[in-house]
Design an enzyme around this catalytic site. Structure first.
Site, PDB file in Angstrom:
ATOM      1  N   SER A 139       0.874  -1.173   0.000  1.00 17.25           N
ATOM      2  CA  SER A 139       0.000   0.000   0.000  1.00 17.25           C
ATOM      3  C   SER A 139       0.910   1.221   0.000  1.00 17.25           C
ATOM      4  CB  SER A 139      -0.929  -0.054   1.215  1.00 17.25           C
ATOM      5  OG  SER A 139      -1.739   1.090   1.270  1.00 17.25           O
ATOM      6  N   TYR A 153      -4.853   7.825  -6.933  1.00 21.67           N
ATOM      7  CA  TYR A 153      -3.960   6.872  -6.241  1.00 21.67           C
ATOM      8  C   TYR A 153      -4.500   6.545  -4.849  1.00 21.67           C
ATOM      9  CZ  TYR A 153       0.603   5.117  -4.500  1.00 21.67           C
ATOM     10  OH  TYR A 153       1.615   4.366  -3.968  1.00 21.67           O
ATOM     11  N   LYS A 157      -5.430   2.945  -3.264  1.00 24.11           N
ATOM     12  CA  LYS A 157      -4.719   2.384  -2.096  1.00 24.11           C
ATOM     13  C   LYS A 157      -5.646   2.273  -0.880  1.00 24.11           C
ATOM     14  CE  LYS A 157      -0.396   1.868  -3.686  1.00 24.11           C
ATOM     15  NZ  LYS A 157       0.175   0.523  -3.968  1.00 24.11           N
TER      16      LYS A 157
HETATM   17  P1  NDP Z   1       8.590   1.144  -9.541  1.00 21.39           P
HETATM   18  O1  NDP Z   1       7.986   2.054 -10.568  1.00 21.39           O
HETATM   19  O2  NDP Z   1      10.073   1.046  -9.463  1.00 21.39           O
HETATM   20  O3  NDP Z   1       7.986  -0.330  -9.699  1.00 21.39           O
HETATM   21  C1  NDP Z   1       6.636  -0.525  -9.992  1.00 21.39           C
HETATM   22  C2  NDP Z   1       6.497  -1.861 -10.668  1.00 21.39           C
HETATM   23  O4  NDP Z   1       5.104  -2.093 -10.966  1.00 21.39           O
HETATM   24  C3  NDP Z   1       7.261  -1.951 -11.978  1.00 21.39           C
HETATM   25  O5  NDP Z   1       7.887  -3.204 -12.034  1.00 21.39           O
HETATM   26  C4  NDP Z   1       6.152  -1.862 -13.018  1.00 21.39           C
HETATM   27  O6  NDP Z   1       6.435  -2.561 -14.209  1.00 21.39           O
HETATM   28  C5  NDP Z   1       5.045  -2.587 -12.273  1.00 21.39           C
HETATM   29  N1  NDP Z   1       3.755  -2.434 -12.937  1.00 21.39           N
HETATM   30  C6  NDP Z   1       3.098  -1.302 -13.290  1.00 21.39           C
HETATM   31  N2  NDP Z   1       1.942  -1.621 -13.908  1.00 21.39           N
HETATM   32  C7  NDP Z   1       1.867  -2.979 -13.935  1.00 21.39           C
HETATM   33  C8  NDP Z   1       0.928  -3.910 -14.431  1.00 21.39           C
HETATM   34  N3  NDP Z   1      -0.197  -3.525 -15.066  1.00 21.39           N
HETATM   35  N4  NDP Z   1       1.173  -5.242 -14.274  1.00 21.39           N
HETATM   36  C9  NDP Z   1       2.294  -5.663 -13.656  1.00 21.39           C
HETATM   37  N5  NDP Z   1       3.247  -4.827 -13.194  1.00 21.39           N
HETATM   38  C10 NDP Z   1       3.021  -3.497 -13.330  1.00 21.39           C
HETATM   39  O7  NDP Z   1       8.002   1.638  -8.132  1.00 21.39           O
HETATM   40  P2  NDP Z   1       8.087   1.019  -6.657  1.00 21.39           P
HETATM   41  O8  NDP Z   1       8.994  -0.131  -6.595  1.00 21.39           O
HETATM   42  O9  NDP Z   1       8.312   2.145  -5.754  1.00 21.39           O
HETATM   43  O10 NDP Z   1       6.575   0.545  -6.470  1.00 21.39           O
HETATM   44  C11 NDP Z   1       6.243  -0.684  -5.855  1.00 21.39           C
HETATM   45  C12 NDP Z   1       5.017  -0.480  -4.982  1.00 21.39           C
HETATM   46  O11 NDP Z   1       5.353   0.386  -3.904  1.00 21.39           O
HETATM   47  C13 NDP Z   1       3.821   0.150  -5.701  1.00 21.39           C
HETATM   48  O12 NDP Z   1       2.640  -0.544  -5.352  1.00 21.39           O
HETATM   49  C14 NDP Z   1       3.786   1.574  -5.151  1.00 21.39           C
HETATM   50  O13 NDP Z   1       2.479   2.111  -5.150  1.00 21.39           O
HETATM   51  C15 NDP Z   1       4.326   1.350  -3.749  1.00 21.39           C
HETATM   52  N6  NDP Z   1       4.845   2.569  -3.122  1.00 21.39           N
HETATM   53  C16 NDP Z   1       5.989   3.166  -3.589  1.00 21.39           C
HETATM   54  C17 NDP Z   1       6.450   4.323  -2.989  1.00 21.39           C
HETATM   55  C18 NDP Z   1       7.698   5.013  -3.430  1.00 21.39           C
HETATM   56  O14 NDP Z   1       7.962   6.124  -2.960  1.00 21.39           O
HETATM   57  N7  NDP Z   1       8.517   4.426  -4.284  1.00 21.39           N
HETATM   58  C19 NDP Z   1       5.702   4.961  -1.895  1.00 21.39           C
HETATM   59  C20 NDP Z   1       4.533   4.243  -1.463  1.00 21.39           C
HETATM   60  C21 NDP Z   1       4.135   3.087  -2.080  1.00 21.39           C
HETATM   61  P3  NDP Z   1       6.833  -1.850 -15.625  1.00 21.39           P
HETATM   62  O15 NDP Z   1       8.322  -1.754 -15.607  1.00 21.39           O
HETATM   63  O16 NDP Z   1       6.318  -2.798 -16.637  1.00 21.39           O
HETATM   64  O17 NDP Z   1       6.148  -0.506 -15.642  1.00 21.39           O
END
Ligand code: NDP
Length: 280
Positions: A139, A153, A157
């Site tokens: 989340s 968003y 969430k």
């Molecule tokens: P990244 O953008 O680095 O990673 C997000 C991942 O989600 C990528 O691998 C992306 O793949 C994938 N993705 C997006 N759409 C889809 C889809 N339709 N099917 C499968 N995969 C998909 O960000 P984070 O690692 O930070 O994000 C991971 C989680 O952490 C998320 O749920 C985000 O909401 C949460 N989060 C992150 C924060 C931050 O500050 N970084 C803060 C709070 C929460 P692709 O390369 O194909 O786009």
């Protein structure tokens, strides 16, 4: 390092970068085995090479039900079970409520809420029948606190939080635990990958201010996803795991401030809130 009979099997969505990638590597370092997935599996080649033979890969787009079914099946064919599911895939639609279209809102919900819900529903029966398992829902601090421009968003969430808290109470008697992870700002590709909606001048000082802040924050986020992944493993491995785990000082401070304001408002309006009882 655990042997294959002792090691857990993880299924993780969104492993092309960020938390998904770091969680896969942390699980391997702990001796576990991983099915790392991404909607473009070619992005996982380097991760699999780093996996010491303990990372397999599969295509999984959380908005494509057939790919969810296929990836779960492939995990079972490869490893025979799933012990830890991480619903990590996520994206960000940034814009004020008046600025985003219904299509943009639905797309945000499709990835962050319905995607995670569908993967969860594909795995829950397996875990319930085996009488064990961990479901990790990525989340956000934004799953409990709001900022202008994050309405789509937050909607996704907050929905995930309600779904997951309910799921935790339903699965507890079956030996399956749910962990809701609430990160603050982490240095991943999250900000770089965001979708910015059309902008209206009327929101320059609200949603616009958030937009400018996210630009400043890009590649300057205060938290490290490697340490975030380690914290998630520590919570999963705890004898008394939490339902929710905040990650980052910004998340802890933000939630404390938010809850203090919520409680202050409850107190301020308490007499009005209590004034509604039936007069017998
Ligand atoms: P990244 O953008 O680095 O990673 C997000 C991942 O989600 C990528 O691998 C992306 O793949 C994938 N993705 C997006 N759409 C889809 C889809 N339709 N099917 C499968 N995969 C998909 O960000 P984070 O690692 O930070 O994000 C991971 C989680 O952490 C998320 O749920 C985000 O909401 C949460 N989060 C992150 C924060 C931050 O500050 N970084 C803060 C709070 C929460 P692709 O390369 O194909 O786009």
């Amino acid at each position: 390092m655990r042997s294959n009979t002792q090691s857990r099997v993880w299924l993780i969505t969104g492993c092309s970068s960020g938390f998904g990638r770091e969680l896969a590597l942390a699980a391997v370092a702990a001796g576990d085995r991983v099915m790392a997935t991404a909607r473009r599996p070619e992005t996982l080649t380097a991760l699999a090479e780093q996996g010491q033979g303990r990372i397999s890969t599969a295509a999984l787009d959380v908005t494509d039900p057939a790919s969810i079914t296929a990836a779960v099946k492939e995990t079972l064919t490869t490893y025979g079970r799933i012990d830890v599911l991480v619903n990590n895939a996520g994206s960000l639609v940034l814009g004020a409520v008046e600025e985003f279209t219904m299509a943009e809102l639905r797309q945000q919900l499709e990835v962050v809420f319905f995607g995670a819900a569908e993967v969860t529903k594909a795995v829950v029966p397996l875990m319930r029948e085996q009488g064990s398992g961990r479901i990790v829902q990525m989340s956000s601090l934004g799953g409990r606190k709001t900022y202008p421009a994050f309405g789509a968003y937050h909607a996704a969430k907050w929905a995930l939080e309600g779904f997951s808290e309910t799921l935790a109470s339903e699965l507890a008697p079956h030996g399956v635990r749910v962990l809701i992870v609430e990160p603050g700002a982490f240095r991943t590709e999250f900000n770089n990958n965001k979708h910015v909606t059309a902008e209206l001048d009327a929101y320059r000082d609200t949603a616009g201010a958030t937009r400018r802040f996210t630009v400043e924050l890009t590649d300057a986020e205060p938290n490290d996803p490697v340490k975030g992944a380690a914290a998630i493993l520590a919570a999963i491995d705890s004898d008394r795991p939490p339902l929710r785990l905040l990650l980052g000082s910004d998340a802890v401070d933000g939630l404390r401030e938010h809850h203090a304001a919520l409680l202050a408002e409850v107190s301020e309006w308490e007499s009005v809130s209590r004034s509604t009882a039936m007069t017998e």
